[in-house]
Every structure is written in structure tokens, then in C-alpha cells.
Design a protein around this motif. Sequence first.
Motif, PDB file in Angstrom:
ATOM      1  N   LYS A  27       0.815  -1.223   0.000  1.00 31.90           N
ATOM      2  CA  LYS A  27       0.000   0.000   0.000  1.00 31.90           C
ATOM      3  C   LYS A  27       0.853   1.281   0.000  1.00 31.90           C
ATOM      4  O   LYS A  27       0.491   2.289   0.607  1.00 31.90           O
ATOM      5  N   CYS A 104       1.130  -0.050   8.834  1.00 31.41           N
ATOM      6  CA  CYS A 104       0.370   1.207   8.708  1.00 31.41           C
ATOM      7  C   CYS A 104       1.302   2.386   8.431  1.00 31.41           C
ATOM      8  O   CYS A 104       0.874   3.399   7.857  1.00 31.41           O
ATOM      9  N   ILE A 107       1.608   3.146   4.506  1.00 30.21           N
ATOM     10  CA  ILE A 107       0.479   3.514   3.654  1.00 30.21           C
ATOM     11  C   ILE A 107       0.678   4.895   3.038  1.00 30.21           C
ATOM     12  O   ILE A 107       0.951   5.878   3.731  1.00 30.21           O
ATOM     13  N   ASN A 108       0.587   4.920   1.695  1.00 32.18           N
ATOM     14  CA  ASN A 108       0.696   6.160   0.909  1.00 32.18           C
ATOM     15  C   ASN A 108       2.041   6.857   1.071  1.00 32.18           C
ATOM     16  O   ASN A 108       2.142   8.075   0.848  1.00 32.18           O
TER      17      ASN A 108
END
Length: 204
Positions: A27, A104, A107-108
Motif C-alpha cells: 500500500k 500502517c 500507507i501512501n
Amino acid sequence: MAYPKCRWTRVMRRHGVWKDAFARRWKVAELHVDDDTLERAAFYLRATLEDFRKVHHVSRCDNLASIAVRHGINCTTLKSSNNLFNEQSLHCRSKIYIPIRDECQLINKEVSIEKEELLKRYLLLVGEPTTSGAQPSHEDERYLMPRRISDSEERLKLLAETMQRSLRIDLNTCRYYLLNNEQNLARAMGEFQEDAEWEATSTD
């Protein structure tokens, strides 16, 4: 219609196919790859969370404890992730790598792949794309090690390589101890061993 197996093999080996699959798996916003040797799928398939790191640029006021607290990890993890032995070996580096603890955090984010010579492995660096052209600041390099050089750089290099082979530590650490001891190999090795013994007893 059945396609020849060799055709699909060529397609799956294409760098872009695995790069896109990797970005979706973790991700991440974008993956920057400058190394042409990473065209094989094995690198992308075998990557784990342990391969992701953040970069911390070492300043003269840093110490192992303060960096560990800042990034929410313990000193043992910090040292083992960077092959650090003590505070002196920390200040032989211009930067160190902080392990990523949770997916997490990816992400991005932009991720770049870098071959780290000291750690002898490829690392996935979060938030520091290699294609931007930006280079780490070296404003504090003058603080990273003493500059009391009495002989030629060639002599220092040979002594550091000898010390590295004997103690199996990185060259920057060898240079630090040699410069701290006026390039006296015996004294430099003795001081390193004393520091390593002190570090071992202090953590017990």
C-alpha cells in the motif's frame, strides 16, 4: 487460446509487473528503483516488514538512548539493526536506519530501494525517494569523527582495513578509533575492545 508458457514467463519477469504488485501489497504510493540488478521477482516476493527502514541523520548531540526514545524502539534493536557497538560507533556514521514497526507506517508513503554497504543488504527506505535528486545534508560531517590526521589517507586506509579484518567491524568505526589514537593500531584496537567490554557489562 492457449499461450506458450515461455511468453507468460517473460511477462512475469518484467520489472514493472513485480514493482506494481509490490506497491499494491504494501500500500505504498510509489516505489523508486534505480538499481538495474533488481529486475528479478525474487526480491519483491521475499521482502518483509523487516526490510523497511526510516533514515535518521546523526547529529553531534545524538546518542543511542535519545534516538531510540524518539523513534519508539529500544537500544538493543537500534544497535542490532545498524551493526552499532557503542556510542562511539554511532558517531562514525552520518546516518542510521530505524526499523519500521507496523505496516500502517507504509500507507501512501514513497519508498526507495538502496543497497547499504555496511549492512551488506538492500533496504527499503520510507519517505526518501532516490529519484528526487535530493542528497542528505552533510553539514554536521565535521563533528562525526576527529580530524587529527598525522599521516596520509592511504596509510589510514590500510590500517583501517587491517583493523576491520581483525575485529570484524565496519571501516568507519576503525577510522574513528585510529584517528582517536594518532593512527596507532595497537592502541586503537585496545580502546575498541575496552569500549566493547564496558558496553557488554553495562547491558548485563
